[in-house]
Motif scaffolding. Structure first.
Motif, PDB file in Angstrom:
ATOM      1  N   ARG A   1       0.814  -1.212   0.000  1.00 53.27           N
ATOM      2  CA  ARG A   1       0.000   0.000   0.000  1.00 53.27           C
ATOM      3  C   ARG A   1       0.855   1.273   0.000  1.00 53.27           C
ATOM      4  N   LYS A   2       1.970   1.263   0.728  1.00 51.89           N
ATOM      5  CA  LYS A   2       2.764   2.476   0.890  1.00 51.89           C
ATOM      6  C   LYS A   2       3.742   2.716  -0.247  1.00 51.89           C
ATOM      7  N   GLY A   3       4.060   1.682  -1.021  1.00 56.05           N
ATOM      8  CA  GLY A   3       5.024   1.822  -2.098  1.00 56.05           C
ATOM      9  C   GLY A   3       6.428   1.510  -1.605  1.00 56.05           C
ATOM     10  N   PRO A   4       7.421   1.651  -2.477  1.00 52.51           N
ATOM     11  CA  PRO A   4       8.790   1.319  -2.069  1.00 52.51           C
ATOM     12  C   PRO A   4       9.289   2.244  -0.964  1.00 52.51           C
ATOM     13  N   ALA A   5      10.167   1.717  -0.119  1.00 47.67           N
ATOM     14  CA  ALA A   5      10.684   2.483   1.019  1.00 47.67           C
ATOM     15  C   ALA A   5      11.526   3.650   0.523  1.00 47.67           C
ATOM     16  N   ARG A   6      11.379   4.788   1.169  1.00 49.10           N
ATOM     17  CA  ARG A   6      12.141   5.975   0.836  1.00 49.10           C
ATOM     18  C   ARG A   6      13.210   6.183   1.902  1.00 49.10           C
ATOM     19  N   ALA A   7      14.428   6.530   1.500  1.00 43.75           N
ATOM     20  CA  ALA A   7      15.523   6.733   2.429  1.00 43.75           C
ATOM     21  C   ALA A   7      15.313   8.015   3.228  1.00 43.75           C
ATOM     22  N   ILE A   8      15.722   7.962   4.479  1.00 45.17           N
ATOM     23  CA  ILE A   8      15.645   9.140   5.343  1.00 45.17           C
ATOM     24  C   ILE A   8      17.058   9.713   5.455  1.00 45.17           C
ATOM     25  N   ALA A   9      17.211  11.011   5.171  1.00 45.85           N
ATOM     26  CA  ALA A   9      18.537  11.644   5.158  1.00 45.85           C
ATOM     27  C   ALA A   9      19.114  11.663   6.552  1.00 45.85           C
ATOM     28  N   GLY A  10      20.390  11.252   6.686  1.00 39.53           N
ATOM     29  CA  GLY A  10      21.093  11.345   7.939  1.00 39.53           C
ATOM     30  C   GLY A  10      20.785  10.233   8.925  1.00 39.53           C
TER      31      GLY A  10
END
Length: 122
Positions: free
Chosen positions: A110-119
């Motif tokens: 549902r949420k889609g591919p994971a997005r990287a969090i900066a830092g």
């Protein structure tokens, strides 16, 4: 080529299996249709007569909500929930799981591919 409810169903498969290619017809409904029209379970689509195909068409049109009408109905129900602004509607609007699943680690469908969090490094 048999065309039922706007769908070309496969010719070389058994009727019970071929009917399931129509959106809104599952195993139970396919078996019910075949028993109502008196078609044996081992009969194949290419062995059907024109009269049997017409009987299947009439049975589906009269009793079941399939294909475009079913999709439209489901979309209208989801739109109604979103317009009401209740919890399920908000989950649909945000693209999150609607039925109480956890979202901390899973729910990638549902949420889609994971997005990287900066830092963020451990």
């Amino acid at each position: 080529m048999a065309r039922i409810a706007g769908v070309n169903i496969p010719v070389n498969k058994r009727v019970v299996i071929a009917l399931q290619y129509i959106h809104g017809i599952g195993p139970k409904n396919a078996i019910d249709i075949c028993t109502k029209v008196n078609i044996p379970s081992e009969r194949r689509v290419n062995e059907l007569t024109d009269a049997e195909v017409i009987q299947i068409r009439e049975s589906i049109d009269g009793n079941l909500l399939v294909e475009g009408d079913l999709r439209r109905s489901v979309a209208m129900n989801i739109k109604r929930l979103m317009d009401l602004g209740n919890y399920r509607g908000l989950r649909h609007r945000r693209g999150l799981p609607v039925r109480g699943q956890r979202t901390h680690t899973n729910a990638r469908t549902r949420k889609g591919p994971a997005r990287a969090i900066a830092g963020k490094k451990k």
